[in-house]
Design a protein around this motif. Structure first.
Motif, PDB file in Angstrom:
ATOM      1  N   UNK A  85       0.833  -1.195   0.000  1.00 53.80           N
ATOM      2  CA  UNK A  85       0.000   0.000   0.000  1.00 53.80           C
ATOM      3  C   UNK A  85       0.865   1.241   0.000  1.00 53.80           C
ATOM      4  N   UNK A  86       0.626   2.122   0.955  1.00 52.32           N
ATOM      5  CA  UNK A  86       1.401   3.364   1.058  1.00 52.32           C
ATOM      6  C   UNK A  86       2.512   3.270   2.108  1.00 52.32           C
ATOM      7  N   UNK A  87       2.665   2.100   2.723  1.00 50.90           N
ATOM      8  CA  UNK A  87       3.717   1.899   3.727  1.00 50.90           C
ATOM      9  C   UNK A  87       4.950   1.305   3.062  1.00 50.90           C
ATOM     10  N   UNK A 104       4.305  11.122  13.267  1.00 49.12           N
ATOM     11  CA  UNK A 104       2.996  10.511  13.459  1.00 49.12           C
ATOM     12  C   UNK A 104       3.059   9.361  14.460  1.00 49.12           C
ATOM     13  N   UNK A 105       2.011   9.201  15.214  1.00 51.01           N
ATOM     14  CA  UNK A 105       1.943   8.186  16.260  1.00 51.01           C
ATOM     15  C   UNK A 105       1.139   6.981  15.780  1.00 51.01           C
ATOM     16  N   UNK A 137      -3.447   6.677   7.799  1.00 52.67           N
ATOM     17  CA  UNK A 137      -4.695   6.237   8.419  1.00 52.67           C
ATOM     18  C   UNK A 137      -4.501   4.820   8.951  1.00 52.67           C
ATOM     19  N   UNK A 138      -5.544   4.234   9.489  1.00 52.34           N
ATOM     20  CA  UNK A 138      -5.440   2.905  10.097  1.00 52.34           C
ATOM     21  C   UNK A 138      -4.958   1.864   9.094  1.00 52.34           C
ATOM     22  N   UNK A 139      -5.380   2.010   7.831  1.00 51.99           N
ATOM     23  CA  UNK A 139      -4.955   1.050   6.810  1.00 51.99           C
ATOM     24  C   UNK A 139      -3.455   1.125   6.566  1.00 51.99           C
ATOM     25  N   UNK A 140      -2.894   2.328   6.607  1.00 58.10           N
ATOM     26  CA  UNK A 140      -1.449   2.478   6.396  1.00 58.10           C
ATOM     27  C   UNK A 140      -0.663   1.808   7.514  1.00 58.10           C
ATOM     28  N   UNK A 141      -1.098   2.021   8.763  1.00 55.63           N
ATOM     29  CA  UNK A 141      -0.414   1.378   9.876  1.00 55.63           C
ATOM     30  C   UNK A 141      -0.583  -0.132   9.804  1.00 55.63           C
TER      31      UNK A 141
END
Length: 234
Positions: A29-31, A73-74, A49-53
């Motif tokens: 994804x974006x990670x 970012x946390x 967002x949650x999906x990235x984490x």
């Protein structure tokens, strides 16, 4: 006055992974993060967002270290904090050569490669300049100094956001300190980086006042305060 050329340094890990170090990256994804053995640095977008984490956790696997470097970012609350370190980002102000009287002397400076990795890892283990792994040398050029055949000092290139090259892993064995090795190695790297049209930068812990003083003598200027943070994935 804003140095627009330095804006890439606001996200040095992400810009490196999407650019010069793309060949050493793994993405979901974006990670993104580095391949195992190269570095533990990880990146999420500027608006995670949650999906990235979740994607980053999927990349790393459960119970693994997510070294978020200077990312502000946390992650979600179930990510366990591992470390927190205040630091400083410093930049080379222009295209000139190092100002330290011994820094531009390349005498005794050698280029290190894969065959030198066992000695490099041993030196890092004894001096603890920061994270360094079996494949970290693949990130860029690493230089060293030997004394009677033994590697006693080294420094190299790490992150590579567009137009920049980070100097890192600057270390000298205790018995070889006070001889100007660090200044000579950093100066040699600055000269190489500037010669290819890029600008050097580096990161240093705020508590490492000796290193900060050295970098300032060489000509580096503080750009911004950073906080290095690491987390354990759930």
């Amino acid at each position: 006055m804003v140095d627009r050329d330095a804006l890439a340094l606001d996200d040095p890990v992400g810009r490196s992974l999407s650019g010069h170090h793309a060949r050493l990256a793994r993405r979901l994804g974006r990670a993104a993060t580095y391949l195992p053995g190269v570095a533990t640095f990880a990146s999420v977008p500027a608006d995670p967002d949650a999906a990235d984490w979740g994607d980053l956790a999927g990349l790393l696997g459960p119970g693994e270290l997510a070294d978020m470097f200077s990312c502000p970012h946390t992650p979600p609350p179930d990510w366990e904090p591992v470390f927190h370190l205040e630091g400083r980002q410093m930049v080379w102000p222009g295209s000139g050569r190092p100002g330290h009287p011994r820094a531009d002397t390349a005498t005794g400076v050698i280029e290190l490669g894969a065959d030198d990795v066992p000695e490099m890892l041993d030196l890092v283990a004894r001096t603890r300049p920061g994270p360094f792994w079996p494949r970290t040398h693949e990130l860029g050029t690493y230089l060293g100094i030997r004394d009677n055949g033994t590697l006693v000092a080294m420094a190299g290139e790490r992150l590579r956001p567009p137009g920049w090259a980070e100097i890192s892993a600057v270390c000298t064995s205790p018995e070889a300190r006070g001889r100007g090795h660090a200044a000579r190695l950093v100066g040699a790297l600055v000269t190489r980086i500037v010669a290819r049209g890029e600008r050097p930068f580096l990161h240093v812990a705020e508590t490492n006042t000796g290193a900060i003083a050295l970098y300032e003598r060489l000509g580096f200027k503080a750009r911004r305060h950073v906080t290095f943070r690491g987390f354990r994935t759930p």
